[in-house]
Design an enzyme around this catalytic site. Sequence first.
Site, PDB file in Angstrom:
ATOM      1  NE  ARG A  96     -39.302  -8.409 -33.460  1.00 16.22           N
ATOM      2  CZ  ARG A  96     -39.086  -8.912 -34.670  1.00 16.22           C
ATOM      3  NH1 ARG A  96     -38.348  -8.250 -35.537  1.00 16.22           N
ATOM      4  NH2 ARG A  96     -39.583 -10.068 -35.024  1.00 16.22           N
ATOM      5  CE1 TYR A 235     -45.116  -6.292 -29.786  1.00 19.27           C
ATOM      6  CE2 TYR A 235     -42.971  -5.990 -30.803  1.00 19.27           C
ATOM      7  CZ  TYR A 235     -43.981  -6.823 -30.364  1.00 19.27           C
ATOM      8  OH  TYR A 235     -43.848  -8.178 -30.497  1.00 19.27           O
ATOM      9  N   GLY A 237     -40.862  -5.380 -28.441  1.00 18.23           N
ATOM     10  CA  GLY A 237     -39.678  -5.641 -29.258  1.00 18.23           C
ATOM     11  C   GLY A 237     -38.920  -4.365 -29.627  1.00 18.23           C
ATOM     12  CE  LYS A 244     -37.256 -10.644 -30.114  1.00 20.14           C
ATOM     13  NZ  LYS A 244     -37.039 -12.089 -30.281  1.00 20.14           N
ATOM     14  CB  SER A 286     -40.571 -13.363 -34.337  1.00 14.92           C
ATOM     15  OG  SER A 286     -39.415 -12.787 -33.785  1.00 14.92           O
ATOM     16  CB  CYS A 288     -41.462 -19.912 -36.086  1.00 13.02           C
ATOM     17  SG  CYS A 288     -41.869 -18.879 -37.504  1.00 13.02           S
ATOM     18  CG  ASP A 311     -37.058 -14.300 -27.739  1.00 14.89           C
ATOM     19  OD1 ASP A 311     -37.497 -14.809 -28.782  1.00 14.89           O
ATOM     20  OD2 ASP A 311     -36.742 -13.097 -27.679  1.00 14.89           O
ATOM     21  NE  ARG A 432     -45.494 -19.787 -38.407  1.00 16.51           N
ATOM     22  CZ  ARG A 432     -46.504 -20.212 -37.653  1.00 16.51           C
ATOM     23  NH1 ARG A 432     -47.577 -20.738 -38.199  1.00 16.51           N
ATOM     24  NH2 ARG A 432     -46.438 -20.079 -36.338  1.00 16.51           N
ATOM     25  CG  PHE A 527     -48.652 -27.700 -30.070  1.00 20.85           C
ATOM     26  CD1 PHE A 527     -48.221 -26.421 -29.755  1.00 20.85           C
ATOM     27  CD2 PHE A 527     -49.528 -27.855 -31.151  1.00 20.85           C
ATOM     28  CE1 PHE A 527     -48.669 -25.316 -30.475  1.00 20.85           C
ATOM     29  CE2 PHE A 527     -49.973 -26.753 -31.880  1.00 20.85           C
ATOM     30  CZ  PHE A 527     -49.542 -25.485 -31.529  1.00 20.85           C
ATOM     31  N   GLY A 528     -46.819 -31.003 -27.948  1.00 25.62           N
ATOM     32  CA  GLY A 528     -46.270 -32.074 -27.101  1.00 25.62           C
ATOM     33  C   GLY A 528     -45.689 -33.224 -27.908  1.00 25.62           C
ATOM     34  CG  ASN A 530     -43.239 -30.446 -31.955  1.00 19.91           C
ATOM     35  OD1 ASN A 530     -43.658 -31.049 -32.944  1.00 19.91           O
ATOM     36  ND2 ASN A 530     -43.525 -29.180 -31.709  1.00 19.91           N
TER      37      ASN A 530
HETATM   38  N1  LIG Z   1     -48.958 -26.191 -35.845  1.00 18.50           N
HETATM   39  C1  LIG Z   1     -48.097 -25.874 -34.876  1.00 18.50           C
HETATM   40  N2  LIG Z   1     -48.108 -24.620 -34.376  1.00 18.50           N
HETATM   41  C2  LIG Z   1     -47.236 -24.319 -33.405  1.00 18.50           C
HETATM   42  C3  LIG Z   1     -46.311 -25.278 -32.882  1.00 18.50           C
HETATM   43  N3  LIG Z   1     -45.565 -24.669 -31.934  1.00 18.50           N
HETATM   44  C4  LIG Z   1     -46.010 -23.392 -31.867  1.00 18.50           C
HETATM   45  N4  LIG Z   1     -47.023 -23.175 -32.738  1.00 18.50           N
HETATM   46  C5  LIG Z   1     -47.799 -21.935 -32.923  1.00 18.50           C
HETATM   47  O1  LIG Z   1     -46.935 -20.917 -33.410  1.00 18.50           O
HETATM   48  C6  LIG Z   1     -47.285 -19.642 -32.842  1.00 18.50           C
HETATM   49  C7  LIG Z   1     -46.081 -19.018 -32.212  1.00 18.50           C
HETATM   50  O2  LIG Z   1     -45.586 -19.848 -31.194  1.00 18.50           O
HETATM   51  P1  LIG Z   1     -44.562 -19.335 -30.102  1.00 18.50           P
HETATM   52  O3  LIG Z   1     -44.096 -20.532 -29.357  1.00 18.50           O
HETATM   53  O4  LIG Z   1     -45.176 -18.256 -29.311  1.00 18.50           O
HETATM   54  O5  LIG Z   1     -43.412 -18.716 -31.052  1.00 18.50           O
HETATM   55  P2  LIG Z   1     -42.133 -17.799 -30.700  1.00 18.50           P
HETATM   56  O6  LIG Z   1     -42.500 -16.401 -31.027  1.00 18.50           O
HETATM   57  O7  LIG Z   1     -41.072 -18.329 -31.612  1.00 18.50           O
HETATM   58  O8  LIG Z   1     -41.815 -17.998 -29.266  1.00 18.50           O
HETATM   59  C8  LIG Z   1     -48.409 -19.916 -31.861  1.00 18.50           C
HETATM   60  O9  LIG Z   1     -49.626 -19.614 -32.487  1.00 18.50           O
HETATM   61  C9  LIG Z   1     -48.311 -21.396 -31.599  1.00 18.50           C
HETATM   62  O10 LIG Z   1     -49.549 -21.961 -31.259  1.00 18.50           O
HETATM   63  C10 LIG Z   1     -46.334 -26.612 -33.422  1.00 18.50           C
HETATM   64  O11 LIG Z   1     -45.577 -27.501 -33.037  1.00 18.50           O
HETATM   65  N5  LIG Z   1     -47.246 -26.843 -34.415  1.00 18.50           N
HETATM   66  C1  LIG Z   2     -40.076 -10.584 -28.837  1.00 13.95           C
HETATM   67  C2  LIG Z   2     -40.372 -10.750 -30.089  1.00 13.95           C
HETATM   68  O1  LIG Z   2     -40.238 -11.883 -30.794  1.00 13.95           O
HETATM   69  P1  LIG Z   2     -40.538 -13.404 -30.563  1.00 13.95           P
HETATM   70  O2  LIG Z   2     -41.759 -13.642 -31.358  1.00 13.95           O
HETATM   71  O3  LIG Z   2     -39.327 -14.053 -31.131  1.00 13.95           O
HETATM   72  O4  LIG Z   2     -40.755 -13.714 -29.119  1.00 13.95           O
HETATM   73  C3  LIG Z   2     -40.821  -9.647 -30.919  1.00 13.95           C
HETATM   74  O5  LIG Z   2     -41.258  -9.950 -32.012  1.00 13.95           O
HETATM   75  O6  LIG Z   2     -40.753  -8.509 -30.502  1.00 13.95           O
HETATM   76 MN   LIG Z   3     -41.699 -16.361 -27.954  1.00 11.81          MN
END
Ligand SMILES: Nc1nc2c(ncn2[C@@H]2O[C@H](COP(=O)(O)OP(=O)(O)O)[C@@H](O)[C@H]2O)c(=O)[nH]1
Ligand SMILES: C=C(OP(=O)(O)O)C(=O)O
Ligand SMILES: [Mn+2]
Length: 620
Positions: A96, A235, A237, A244, A286, A288, A311, A432, A527-528, A530
């Site tokens: 984005r 892209y 987003g 979005k 995003s 995170c 999302d 983060r 991850f798990g 959590n």
């Molecule tokens: N260290 C750590 N990394 C995480 C955790 N959850 C997600 N991530 C990492 O954060 C990045 C983004 O995760 P994602 O779930 O796709 O984020 P989104 O964009 O908010 O949906 C990825 O590289 C994941 O592996 C966690 O509990 N611990």
């Molecule tokens: C869809 C997006 O965000 P997210 O990482 O929150 O999934 C994006 O960044 O375009």
């Molecule tokens: Mn996502």
Amino acid sequence: MAVAELHTPQVPAAAPLRAFGAAPSYDTPAFAELVSWVDGIRALTQPDRVHWVGGSRAENDALLRDLVDEGKLIKLNPEWRPGSYLARSHPSDVARTEARTFIASENEVDAGPTNNWADPTEMHATMDRIFEGSMRGRTMYVVPFSMGAVGGPLSHIGVQVTDSAYAVASIGIMTRVGDAVMREIAAGKPWVKTVHSVGAPLEPGEADVEWPCNDEKYIVHFPDTLEVYSYGSGYGGNAILAKKCFALRIASVIARDEGWLAEHMLLIRVVSPEGKSYHVAAAFPSACGKTNLAMLRPTIPGWRVETLGDDITWIRPGEDGRLWAINPEAGFFGVAPGTGESTNVTAVETLWGNTIFTNVALRPDGDVWWEGLTDTPPANLVDWEGNAWTPDSGRPAAHPNSRFTVSAAQCPQISDDWEEAVPLDVILFGGRRATNVPLVVEATDWSHGVFLGATISSERTAAAEGTLGELRRDPFAMLPFCGYNMGDYFAHWLRVGRSVRFDRLPRIFQVNWFRRGDDGRFLWPGFGDNSRVIDWIIRRVEGQVTAVDSPIGRLPRIEDLDLEGVDVSDADLAELFAVDPESWSREAESTEEFFDTFGDRLPAALRTELSALRHRLARA
Ligand SMILES: Nc1nc2c(ncn2[C@@H]2O[C@H](COP(=O)(O)OP(=O)(O)O)[C@@H](O)[C@H]2O)c(=O)[nH]1
Ligand SMILES: C=C(OP(=O)(O)O)C(=O)O
Ligand SMILES: [Mn+2]
């Protein structure tokens, strides 16, 4: 088998599109209005042809076939990844573009200090200039879409016109498209107008490129007239405008006016060992961890998580005094890197087929790979830019913001009733943060919870352009997505809290999976695991455990956390929950500076929360 050999036999390019793409005919004033709007955009952008998307499987197949023919998608080996494709973007069009994202509200103050404002009259003139002839040589697709189940009580509809077939295929996964929505439009249901062009007209005889886009980019929202114009980027987003642009930026404005919330949140159902269901929504910036938490597989025996959304969540006060939530989307547009068997096995299983990958690496056997999918990369990869890649190449094989686009229905743990509204029990805010922010903190009440949401800061990720790792404020994870003045948005959150029975309000918590030790390693396995934090949160909701007051909110007693089988040292645990009054005082100072940017639009309740925090810190 070489990838080139996998291309399916070709059908003549334009013919099936014409057959499928004819304009529907409804004899209603509402439909006539749509046609006249489409005609206006057509006259401005001058496409070679117009294709009205009906939403059939055959139409989608034809679209994908054309994209392969044109070299814009690579068909993956159906043996490993049936119905799946790889797109490689232009290296300049991978995320984005927040600096080029505008809110063109009538008054500048209504866009607020966190948005780029533009004068709507001037911006409309600019749009007229740059969109003029922008679709020459291309097909303009007309895509009616519904956010939320077609006809659902919380759903909203819109139309995207676009000259990108890749966008059409992506919208088809991420939303509900086609004739059923067109019937709603014809029947007079209000809809949102969204216009997208990659900004790369083709002169007669000019060859197309793999990923057409333009260096000049505009992602423009007109909140007063509920319109979106997006130019120059393919892209997701920036190009899937239902996501979005509409479901967050425009919807947040509609929600403000109608008394509901359009949020950047995942949505899950957590089922306890006793079989009781709880619904949790969580806002993380995003990249995170939303998609990961949405697909959580608890490591604590007996707990189960069902996915509802990853999302976006729309939340509305119900007549029963509770907050009800839906996921308005129909698919996942997730970050690929870091998605693997050891982190998010649910996502890996979801991606078995029918997936569009963007900017991941290609294996010699016609399947895909990205960092984190497996521990070691396979040999002889082609990287996201199309170059030969080996582990010694000194660069990632997949772009850090490479993505998968896949239908939600394919998720093995999707709820049976995922298209329906659910009552919210818990709201999480997170970011983060390598330092300062504990693994979990409970808000003392709604207003404190709104304060926690309003003060979230997070290290920058690859999901948007900018310096990685730099700490920035991202209130409610909505910084890039709130379509109006964020000060008013905070006030709106406080107001929604007052509109709901206080004993039925969701409980608010702040979480941080990303705290690091002095040596830079993550202190929490994440991850798990959590699920261990969720388990504590649910036991708090049920009043089964007490909490410890700290200056920043309520913390768990360590002995109340179920840590059986987790590999975390006592020292790391102490560090995970450490609250250092000195660095929190600095944090409070920066919060004051941040709050000051909103001037008189900042609700007084948040200033009160800040001074209460300072008092507690001073006494600590
Ligand atoms: N260290 C750590 N990394 C995480 C955790 N959850 C997600 N991530 C990492 O954060 C990045 C983004 O995760 P994602 O779930 O796709 O984020 P989104 O964009 O908010 O949906 C990825 O590289 C994941 O592996 C966690 O509990 N611990
Ligand atoms: C869809 C997006 O965000 P997210 O990482 O929150 O999934 C994006 O960044 O375009
Ligand atoms: Mn996502």
